[in-house]
Scaffold this active site. Structure first.
Site, mmCIF file in Angstrom:
data_model
loop_
_atom_site.group_PDB
_atom_site.id
_atom_site.type_symbol
_atom_site.label_atom_id
_atom_site.label_comp_id
_atom_site.label_asym_id
_atom_site.label_seq_id
_atom_site.Cartn_x
_atom_site.Cartn_y
_atom_site.Cartn_z
ATOM 1 C CD GLN A 246 -5.985 5.291 -3.715
ATOM 2 O OE1 GLN A 246 -5.133 6.087 -3.301
ATOM 3 N NE2 GLN A 246 -5.855 4.649 -4.863
ATOM 4 N NE ARG B 295 -9.819 2.387 -4.501
ATOM 5 C CZ ARG B 295 -9.842 1.808 -3.318
ATOM 6 N NH1 ARG B 295 -10.973 1.706 -2.649
ATOM 7 N NH2 ARG B 295 -8.779 1.296 -2.772
ATOM 8 C CG ASP C 74 -3.933 -3.945 -6.047
ATOM 9 O OD1 ASP C 74 -3.401 -3.350 -5.087
ATOM 10 O OD2 ASP C 74 -5.025 -3.627 -6.534
ATOM 11 C CB ALA D 146 -7.602 -6.288 -5.837
HETATM 12 O O1 MRU Z 1 -5.489 1.953 -7.254
HETATM 13 P P1 MRU Z 1 -6.435 1.272 -6.305
HETATM 14 O O2 MRU Z 1 -7.148 2.226 -5.406
HETATM 15 O O3 MRU Z 1 -7.343 0.326 -7.018
HETATM 16 O O4 MRU Z 1 -5.486 0.389 -5.381
HETATM 17 C C1 MRU Z 1 -6.065 -0.367 -4.365
HETATM 18 C C2 MRU Z 1 -5.071 -1.047 -3.497
HETATM 19 O O5 MRU Z 1 -3.884 -0.972 -3.697
HETATM 20 C C3 MRU Z 1 -5.634 -1.906 -2.396
HETATM 21 O O6 MRU Z 1 -4.780 -1.907 -1.300
HETATM 22 C C4 MRU Z 1 -5.776 -3.350 -2.925
HETATM 23 O O7 MRU Z 1 -6.535 -3.358 -4.102
HETATM 24 C C5 MRU Z 1 -6.418 -4.245 -1.941
HETATM 25 S S1 MRU Z 1 -8.128 -3.890 -1.776
HETATM 26 C C6 MRU Z 1 -8.835 -5.015 -0.743
#
Ligand code: MRU
Length: 345
Positions: A196, A46, A237, A48
């Site tokens: 997370q 997970r 994202d 982005a």
């Molecule tokens: O649902 P996720 O864990 O994929 O969400 C991740 C985020 O919101 C991060 O802050 C974003 O992807 C930036 S990662 C460099």
């Protein structure tokens, strides 16, 4: 410790299973577009940029898997592979950015033998991974300059090595600041419901010996009101062409609080996360995930049976609350459409 979120091993993609960190550290192996898509959907991987890199390998794996097929079957199988990957998660634009880049490469080599096509796609996936680490390093250097020595910095979710091919976006800024000799400390929001912050950001910072304090999401306002937070740095994202920022649910709340307390709110954002085709944040597709994530954690459910549940996974912070975007091409203060257009030059 160097965290290799994704690695190429024995002609397979291996990814750290982020669902079980930090209790257990294990790699899972992937050998097709469909299996990688499932890894993205179920959040084995997970974040982005990491999702984008995984999708690029998904395309290469599909080409390797199908290389013995007839030209017709190879082509239809590849298109199906792109489609299954596109449908894995909707919000992070890096997924679509990486698939578009792989599709362009595929179109350029389509006339060649299947084996040559597969090798070229694999090379491109390797390049996307290597490039991501270089970009994070560049953002880290720009971002580190924004943090004063001794800064106590809040972050939300995990925008670290685990969310990228390595180093991280927001956590990359912290790593670069420490590398530059600054003493910084991190306040990690727990980040309900998938945790997370508690599981991944806290783990990364502890591995790295960067001082980190964990708080639940509803404690950020208290900490700010007591003068215990000097800056906020988060990842994203998808950034719309007007500078609106989609990030993990709860980010908007943090940005509003930061403005209330005159605390700078920075967003670390590679160019691959900026979607110039989208006018504003309202057009960014927001993923709704399973109610089970809100009911409890894993098999344990604490919510009352029968209650209705919402689980939007991301929210949008309007550009006016963003002090600056930190990109690999430099810092964009008070982002707007003109400044973002100029970035792409
Ligand atoms: O649902 P996720 O864990 O994929 O969400 C991740 C985020 O919101 C991060 O802050 C974003 O992807 C930036 S990662 C460099």
């Amino acid at each position: 410790m160097k965290i290799e979120t994704l690695r190429w091993m024995n002609n397979k993609l291996e990814m750290i299973d982020q669902r079980v960190l930090p209790a257990s550290f294990q790699y899972l192996a992937y050998d097709s577009a469909a299996s990688v898509a499932e890894g993205i959907r179920s959040m084995v991987v997970r974040g982005a940029p990491a999702i984008g890199v995984a999708a690029a390998y998904g395309v290469a794996l599909e080409a390797l898997r199908l290389q013995g097929a007839s030209l017709v079957d190879f082509h239809s199988g590849m298109e199906a592979g792109f489609t299954v990957l596109e449908r894995s998660r909707p919000t992070a634009v890096n997924l679509f950015w990486a698939l578009q880049r792989m599709h362009t490469v595929w179109s350029m080599v389509k006339g060649q033998k299947n084996e040559a096509v597969a090798q070229r796609l694999l090379e491109e996936a390797h390049e996307i991974l290597a490039e991501d680490i270089r970009i994070n390093r560049a953002m880290g250097a720009f971002g580190a300059e924004l943090l004063p020595d001794g800064a106590r910095v809040l972050t939300h979710c995990n925008a670290g090595a685990l969310a990228t091919a390595g180093w991280g976006t927001a956590l990359g800024v912290f790593r670069s600041a420490v590398e530059a000799g600054k003493k910084i400390s991190v306040i990690a929001d727990e980040t309900r419901p998938f945790l997370q912050g508690a599981r991944l950001t806290a783990w990364e910072m502890v591995q790295e010996n960067i001082p980190v304090t964990l708080i639940t999401d509803n404690m950020a306002g208290f900490m700010m009101s007591r003068g215990e937070i000097d800056a906020v740095v988060v990842g994203t994202d998808r950034v719309a062409s007007n500078g609106d920022v989609a990030n993990k649910i709860g980010t908007y709340m943090v940005a509003v609080l930061a403005r209330r307390h005159n605390i700078p709110f920075y967003v670390a954002c590679p160019l691959s996360t900026i979607d110039m085709s989208i006018v504003g944040g309202a057009d960014i597709p927001i993923e709704e995930r399973s109610a089970d994530e809100v009911k409890g954690f894993r098999d344990y459910h604490w919510a009352a049976e029968g209650v209705s549940i919402r689980n939007p996974s991301f929210d949008v912070t309007p550009a006016e609350l963003v002090t600056a975007l930190i990109t690999e091409r430099g810092v964009v203060r008070q982002p707007n459409r003109d400044k973002l257009r100029a970035l792409f030059g």
